[in-house]
Design a protein around this motif. Structure first.
Motif, short mmCIF file in Angstrom:
data_model
loop_
_atom_site.label_atom_id
_atom_site.label_comp_id
_atom_site.label_asym_id
_atom_site.label_seq_id
_atom_site.Cartn_x
_atom_site.Cartn_y
_atom_site.Cartn_z
N ARG A 1 0.82 -1.22 0.00
CA ARG A 1 0.00 0.00 0.00
C ARG A 1 0.85 1.26 0.00
N ASP A 2 2.12 1.13 0.37
CA ASP A 2 3.01 2.28 0.35
C ASP A 2 3.07 2.91 -1.04
N HIS A 3 2.90 2.11 -2.07
CA HIS A 3 2.94 2.64 -3.44
C HIS A 3 1.78 3.61 -3.68
N GLN A 4 0.65 3.38 -3.01
CA GLN A 4 -0.48 4.30 -3.16
C GLN A 4 -0.14 5.67 -2.57
N VAL A 5 0.55 5.65 -1.44
CA VAL A 5 0.97 6.91 -0.82
C VAL A 5 1.96 7.63 -1.73
N ASN A 6 2.88 6.86 -2.31
CA ASN A 6 3.84 7.45 -3.24
C ASN A 6 3.12 8.12 -4.42
N ALA A 7 2.11 7.44 -4.93
CA ALA A 7 1.36 7.97 -6.07
C ALA A 7 0.62 9.25 -5.68
N MET A 8 0.09 9.29 -4.46
CA MET A 8 -0.57 10.50 -3.98
C MET A 8 0.41 11.66 -3.93
N GLU A 9 1.62 11.40 -3.43
CA GLU A 9 2.61 12.46 -3.35
C GLU A 9 2.94 13.01 -4.74
N VAL A 10 3.15 12.12 -5.69
CA VAL A 10 3.49 12.54 -7.05
C VAL A 10 2.36 13.37 -7.65
N GLY A 11 1.12 12.90 -7.48
CA GLY A 11 -0.03 13.60 -8.04
C GLY A 11 -0.21 14.98 -7.43
N ILE A 12 -0.09 15.08 -6.12
CA ILE A 12 -0.25 16.38 -5.45
C ILE A 12 0.87 17.32 -5.85
N ASP A 13 2.09 16.79 -5.89
CA ASP A 13 3.24 17.62 -6.26
C ASP A 13 3.08 18.18 -7.67
N GLU A 14 2.64 17.35 -8.59
CA GLU A 14 2.45 17.81 -9.98
C GLU A 14 1.36 18.87 -10.05
N ASP A 15 0.29 18.69 -9.28
CA ASP A 15 -0.78 19.68 -9.30
C ASP A 15 -0.32 21.00 -8.68
N CYS A 16 0.51 20.93 -7.66
CA CYS A 16 1.04 22.15 -7.06
C CYS A 16 1.87 22.94 -8.07
N ILE A 17 2.71 22.24 -8.80
CA ILE A 17 3.53 22.91 -9.81
C ILE A 17 2.65 23.53 -10.89
N ARG A 18 1.61 22.80 -11.28
CA ARG A 18 0.69 23.32 -12.29
C ARG A 18 -0.02 24.58 -11.78
N MET A 19 -0.46 24.56 -10.51
CA MET A 19 -1.16 25.71 -9.94
C MET A 19 -0.27 26.94 -9.90
N ILE A 20 0.99 26.74 -9.55
CA ILE A 20 1.93 27.87 -9.51
C ILE A 20 2.13 28.45 -10.91
N ALA A 21 2.31 27.56 -11.87
CA ALA A 21 2.56 28.01 -13.25
C ALA A 21 1.34 28.69 -13.86
N HIS B 1 -1.55 29.95 -12.21
CA HIS B 1 -2.18 31.07 -11.49
C HIS B 1 -1.19 32.13 -11.01
N GLN B 2 0.10 31.78 -10.98
CA GLN B 2 1.10 32.72 -10.47
C GLN B 2 0.61 33.37 -9.17
N PRO B 3 0.37 32.55 -8.15
CA PRO B 3 -0.25 33.05 -6.90
C PRO B 3 0.61 34.07 -6.18
N GLU B 4 -0.08 34.94 -5.44
CA GLU B 4 0.61 35.93 -4.63
C GLU B 4 1.12 35.28 -3.34
N ALA B 5 1.80 36.08 -2.52
CA ALA B 5 2.60 35.57 -1.41
C ALA B 5 1.88 34.55 -0.52
N ARG B 6 0.68 34.90 -0.03
CA ARG B 6 0.00 34.01 0.92
C ARG B 6 -0.34 32.67 0.29
N ASP B 7 -0.92 32.71 -0.90
CA ASP B 7 -1.31 31.46 -1.55
C ASP B 7 -0.10 30.68 -2.02
#
Length: 217
Positions: free
Chosen positions: A48-68, A70-76
């Motif tokens: 099941r550890d692989h599921q956690v790994n997959a969650m990390e990868v998915g969230i990390d990729e979405d975070c990078i996408r959101m930054i690129a 939306h170009q969020p301001e300081a707080r976000d």
């Protein structure tokens, strides 16, 4: 667009929290496998550890996408960066729960040995630290985050006492050396689990107050 971004940020918070709860379940499962000497359950936790790994990868990729996108301001931006740091620690905590399970599998072929109460204490405190850190993340509660940081020393003390007692155990009965070493690895994994929970708590203080407290508390 701002409304859509707010929804994405809320979704990010929920996904990080869900990942944290999965890690908590990994630790609980690992300790039950250890208690019951349940090799099959241990292997299931490892898988099941692989599921956690997959969650990390998915969230990390979405975070990078959101930054690129939306170009969020300081707080976000700080919130997104915080989420990326937290999931890194959560992924490592899941690895540590899997490490405990690997020792369970190894203990199957070892002479019977009593599991010290200290190991259960470390697991209980570590799980509580993770749970409180996740609550602090959701509520942006720095006082609760700081309380988590203070708990880490309790685990360190218990681990040091465990090492001393296990060395004495081997001195009394050298035939137990191999299983005792396995249990020491379990203790080390639990001590590191608490360290990562502390990291999460320190990151939350940064999220709320913009202060870096690592190496200070």
């Amino acid at each position: 667009m701002n409304r859509h971004f707010d929804v994405e940020l809320q979704g990010l918070k929920e996904r990080v929290t869900a990942m944290g709860h999965m890690v908590e379940e990994q630790l609980d499962g690992a300790m039950k496998a250890l208690t019951d000497r349940d090799v099959e359950k241990a292997k299931g936790i490892i898988a099941r550890d692989h599921q956690v790994n997959a969650m990390e990868v998915g969230i990390d990729e979405d975070c990078i996408r959101m930054i690129a996108l939306h170009q969020p301001e300081a707080r976000d931006l700080r919130f997104i960066i915080t989420a990326m740091k937290i999931i890194t620690d959560l992924e490592r905590m899941s690895d540590l729960a899997a490490n405990v399970c690997e020792r369970v599998v190894e203990l199957k072929d070892e002479p019977p040995v009593t599991i010290p109460a200290a190991i259960y204490s470390m697991a209980e405190i570590g799980r509580d630290m993770l749970r409180k850190a996740l609550d602090a993340f959701v509520m942006k509660n720095t006082s609760e985050a700081l309380a988590v940081c203070q708990e880490d020393e309790r685990v360190n003390v218990i681990y040091r006492d465990l090492v001393r007692s296990m060395v004495q155990e081997v001195s009394r009965d050298p035939g137990k050396t191999s299983p005792v070493i396995r249990l020491l690895f379990v203790g080390r994994s639990l001590e590191r689990f608490a360290d990562h929970a502390t990291n999460v708590a320190e990151i939350i203080v940064y999220l709320v107050e913009g202060k870096v407290i690592r190496h200070i508390v």
